[in-house]
Design a protein around this motif. Structure first.
Motif, mmCIF file in Angstrom:
data_model
loop_
_atom_site.group_PDB
_atom_site.id
_atom_site.type_symbol
_atom_site.label_atom_id
_atom_site.label_comp_id
_atom_site.label_asym_id
_atom_site.label_seq_id
_atom_site.Cartn_x
_atom_site.Cartn_y
_atom_site.Cartn_z
ATOM 1 N N LEU A 58 0.810 -1.218 0.000
ATOM 2 C CA LEU A 58 0.000 0.000 0.000
ATOM 3 C C LEU A 58 0.842 1.266 0.000
ATOM 4 O O LEU A 58 0.404 2.312 -0.481
ATOM 5 N N GLY A 59 2.044 1.193 0.544
ATOM 6 C CA GLY A 59 2.945 2.338 0.461
ATOM 7 C C GLY A 59 3.281 2.666 -0.978
ATOM 8 O O GLY A 59 3.298 3.836 -1.378
ATOM 9 N N HIS A 60 3.556 1.628 -1.783
ATOM 10 C CA HIS A 60 3.800 1.844 -3.217
ATOM 11 C C HIS A 60 2.537 2.361 -3.907
ATOM 12 O O HIS A 60 2.599 3.257 -4.750
ATOM 13 N N TYR A 61 1.410 1.764 -3.556
ATOM 14 C CA TYR A 61 0.168 2.093 -4.252
ATOM 15 C C TYR A 61 -0.178 3.573 -4.091
ATOM 16 O O TYR A 61 -0.412 4.285 -5.075
ATOM 17 N N PHE A 62 -0.213 4.038 -2.839
ATOM 18 C CA PHE A 62 -0.579 5.434 -2.604
ATOM 19 C C PHE A 62 0.591 6.386 -2.872
ATOM 20 O O PHE A 62 0.378 7.567 -3.149
ATOM 21 N N GLY A 63 1.819 5.865 -2.808
ATOM 22 C CA GLY A 63 2.977 6.724 -3.031
ATOM 23 C C GLY A 63 3.275 6.975 -4.491
ATOM 24 O O GLY A 63 3.644 8.091 -4.875
ATOM 25 N N LEU A 226 4.064 9.554 4.185
ATOM 26 C CA LEU A 226 4.673 8.264 4.489
ATOM 27 C C LEU A 226 3.706 7.379 5.261
ATOM 28 O O LEU A 226 3.125 7.787 6.262
ATOM 29 N N LEU A 227 3.549 6.146 4.770
ATOM 30 C CA LEU A 227 2.770 5.146 5.487
ATOM 31 C C LEU A 227 3.723 4.216 6.224
ATOM 32 O O LEU A 227 4.662 3.670 5.630
ATOM 33 N N LEU A 228 3.489 4.047 7.517
ATOM 34 C CA LEU A 228 4.315 3.148 8.307
ATOM 35 C C LEU A 228 3.841 1.717 8.154
ATOM 36 O O LEU A 228 2.672 1.445 7.860
ATOM 37 N N GLY A 229 4.748 0.777 8.378
ATOM 38 C CA GLY A 229 4.392 -0.624 8.385
ATOM 39 C C GLY A 229 3.703 -0.999 9.686
ATOM 40 O O GLY A 229 3.549 -0.176 10.599
ATOM 41 N N THR A 230 3.301 -2.252 9.797
ATOM 42 C CA THR A 230 2.554 -2.694 10.978
ATOM 43 C C THR A 230 3.401 -2.686 12.254
ATOM 44 O O THR A 230 2.848 -2.728 13.354
ATOM 45 N N ASP A 231 4.729 -2.594 12.112
ATOM 46 C CA ASP A 231 5.600 -2.531 13.290
ATOM 47 C C ASP A 231 5.980 -1.111 13.667
ATOM 48 O O ASP A 231 6.788 -0.896 14.569
ATOM 49 N N GLY A 232 5.429 -0.127 12.958
ATOM 50 C CA GLY A 232 5.715 1.266 13.275
ATOM 51 C C GLY A 232 6.924 1.837 12.573
ATOM 52 O O GLY A 232 7.240 3.011 12.738
ATOM 53 N N THR A 233 7.630 1.018 11.760
ATOM 54 C CA THR A 233 8.749 1.521 10.968
ATOM 55 C C THR A 233 8.287 1.675 9.521
ATOM 56 O O THR A 233 7.149 1.350 9.182
ATOM 57 N N LYS A 234 9.167 2.160 8.658
ATOM 58 C CA LYS A 234 8.821 2.368 7.257
ATOM 59 C C LYS A 234 8.297 1.086 6.631
ATOM 60 O O LYS A 234 8.894 0.017 6.796
ATOM 61 N N MET A 235 7.179 1.177 5.920
ATOM 62 C CA MET A 235 6.624 0.005 5.253
ATOM 63 C C MET A 235 7.601 -0.463 4.186
ATOM 64 O O MET A 235 8.024 0.308 3.333
ATOM 65 N N SER A 236 7.977 -1.742 4.255
ATOM 66 C CA SER A 236 9.014 -2.250 3.376
ATOM 67 C C SER A 236 8.752 -3.707 3.023
ATOM 68 O O SER A 236 8.311 -4.489 3.871
ATOM 69 N N LYS A 237 9.039 -4.054 1.765
ATOM 70 C CA LYS A 237 8.882 -5.428 1.316
ATOM 71 C C LYS A 237 9.779 -6.377 2.101
ATOM 72 O O LYS A 237 9.429 -7.529 2.325
ATOM 73 N N ASP A 272 3.073 13.729 14.351
ATOM 74 C CA ASP A 272 4.328 13.939 15.075
ATOM 75 C C ASP A 272 4.312 13.277 16.447
ATOM 76 O O ASP A 272 5.302 12.685 16.871
ATOM 77 N N ARG A 273 3.184 13.377 17.148
ATOM 78 C CA ARG A 273 3.099 12.847 18.515
ATOM 79 C C ARG A 273 2.731 11.371 18.549
ATOM 80 O O ARG A 273 3.185 10.634 19.423
ATOM 81 N N ARG A 274 1.894 10.932 17.606
ATOM 82 C CA ARG A 274 1.400 9.547 17.612
ATOM 83 C C ARG A 274 1.557 8.948 16.211
ATOM 84 O O ARG A 274 0.575 8.728 15.502
ATOM 85 N N PRO A 275 2.786 8.671 15.806
ATOM 86 C CA PRO A 275 3.019 8.243 14.418
ATOM 87 C C PRO A 275 2.339 6.930 14.043
ATOM 88 O O PRO A 275 1.795 6.812 12.941
ATOM 89 N N GLU A 276 2.349 5.924 14.942
ATOM 90 C CA GLU A 276 1.774 4.629 14.575
ATOM 91 C C GLU A 276 0.259 4.723 14.424
ATOM 92 O O GLU A 276 -0.315 4.245 13.434
ATOM 93 N N VAL A 277 -0.406 5.346 15.398
ATOM 94 C CA VAL A 277 -1.856 5.511 15.327
ATOM 95 C C VAL A 277 -2.232 6.369 14.129
ATOM 96 O O VAL A 277 -3.164 6.044 13.369
ATOM 97 N N SER A 278 -1.508 7.443 13.926
ATOM 98 C CA SER A 278 -1.834 8.367 12.835
ATOM 99 C C SER A 278 -1.649 7.718 11.477
ATOM 100 O O SER A 278 -2.399 8.004 10.533
ATOM 101 N N SER A 279 -0.646 6.845 11.332
ATOM 102 C CA SER A 279 -0.441 6.166 10.060
ATOM 103 C C SER A 279 -1.623 5.246 9.744
ATOM 104 O O SER A 279 -2.070 5.169 8.587
ATOM 105 N N LEU A 280 -2.148 4.562 10.749
ATOM 106 C CA LEU A 280 -3.322 3.721 10.535
ATOM 107 C C LEU A 280 -4.544 4.561 10.175
ATOM 108 O O LEU A 280 -5.315 4.205 9.277
#
Length: 366
Positions: A58-63, A226-237, A272-280
């Motif tokens: 989805l990072g690729h798709y929307f990016g 930027l969309l984060l992955g499910t672990d809170g880091t950059k979404m990556s293959k 900025d304050r809640r990156p994981e929640v905000s990415s979802l």
């Protein structure tokens, strides 16, 4: 002319770098280009692509992917490169390459790229493109390559024990990718601006030394957050944290259920304050075509469980048509290979024509 030398020589002032000023200039130029594209889309040619290191997410798709389809639909001449040679930049062995290349084509077609309007081709299938790398390497210095911030970052994150020549010359290989078809627009993220500056430098120096052959392409900066992955880091293959386009609804639900959130029950959109929640929240908003602040407000005190239910439903609903098309396309692998062969032939013809111009300019047409 800016930052170059009139004889095509090497100049430290030309060394690529990225700064706030560079980004601001690219954004201003991008705004101008959007108006020009709207007025006359057929005047432009775009080159973009992916390395076949895994299925698109989805990072690729929307990016990038959705933007490619939009450019195609607006009438821009679009070329999409599957950079199979560049898989070897940070890997000792390119495993399952045929399957991964075909999977990329499946993702492209399912997302809406039309092979009648977009040229989809593989790096290794266009020899004339790769032959441009040799004269282009003569136009840049080792110190310039060493200073390239993107190369430095890729070397730092490499899984190899030493740096290969292919990785070190990666930006010049990308210059060949872009210039072989004389692309004048290249969609990139901010971190890719140094690579594009290498391409512009190569084009300028070649023209100064041998005569006008290449355009200096402009960046189309992606506005996708930027969309984060499910672990809170950059979404990556490669990190196992990505929501792939090809995943089933159940696989998607399981991944989202395990996504990282935080201890605050009230859901808000505060990147900025809640990156994981905000990415979802953002992911749900992108899938629904809505404002993320509004999505967060509707979930309110529902907590992480309600957030994940909202995201799961939004993602699966949005991707359902794409996944249905992908499943149908996957039944006919011969068609996928046919699309790729046709794209390879078209790209090869373009590359041969450009290489002939280069040989003529350099005086090597024997």
């Amino acid at each position: 002319m800016t930052g170059g030398t009139t004889d095509g020589g090497l100049n430290a002032a030309d060394a690529p770098s990225v700064s706030k000023a560079d980004v601001a200039a690219a954004l201003r130029r991008g705004a101008e280009l959007e108006k020009e594209i709207a007025a006359a889309p057929s005047r432009f040619r775009v080159l973009t692509g992916d390395r076949p290191t895994g299925r698109l997410h989805l990072g690729h798709y929307f990016g990038t992917l959705r933007g490619r389809v939009e450019l195609q639909d607006r009438g821009v001449d679009t070329l999409v490169l599957i950079a199979d040679y560049q898989v070897l930049t940070d890997r000792d062995v390119a495993e399952h390459l045929t399957e991964r290349v075909e999977d990329l084509v499946l993702d492209y077609l399912a997302a809406g790229l039309d092979p009648e309007r977009t040229t989809i081709f593989a790096h290794s299938a266009v020899p004339a493109l790769n032959q441009l790398l040799l004269p282009f390497l003569s136009l840049v210095s080792v110190s310039e390559l060493r200073r390239n911030p993107t190369v430095k970052d890729e070397i730092a994150h490499s899984r190899q024990s030493s740096v290969s020549g292919l990785m070190f010359t990666y930006p010049v290989h990308q210059a060949a990718d872009i210039l072989f078809c004389k692309a004048d627009l290249v969609p990139v993220g901010q971190d890719q601006l140094p690579h594009l500056e290498v391409t512009r430098t190569v084009a300028r120096r070649f023209n100064d030394r041998y005569g006008q052959v290449f355009p200096q392409p402009d960046a189309l900066l992606s506005s996708a957050p930027l969309l984060l992955g499910t672990d809170g880091t950059k979404m990556s293959k490669s990190r196992g944290n990505a929501l792939t386009l090809a995943a089933t609804a159940d696989e998607t639900a399981a991944l989202i259920k395990g996504a990282k959130t935080d201890a605050d029950r009230r859901i808000t959109y505060e990147p900025d304050r809640r990156p994981e929640v905000s990415s979802l929240v953002l992911l749900a908003a992108l899938c629904q075509g809505r404002d993320p602040v509004q999505v967060a407000a509707e979930i309110g005190d529902g907590g992480g469980a309600a957030l994940k239910r909202t995201v799961t439903e939004a993602v699966n609903d949005h991707l359902a048509p794409l996944r249905a098309r992908r499943t149908e396309l996957a039944k006919d692998r011969a068609r996928i290979r046919k699309v790729l062969r046709a794209g390879n032939e078209k790209a090869g013809a373009i590359a041969e024509e450009t290489l002939d111009e280069v040989r003529s300019a350099m005086g090597t047409s024997y």
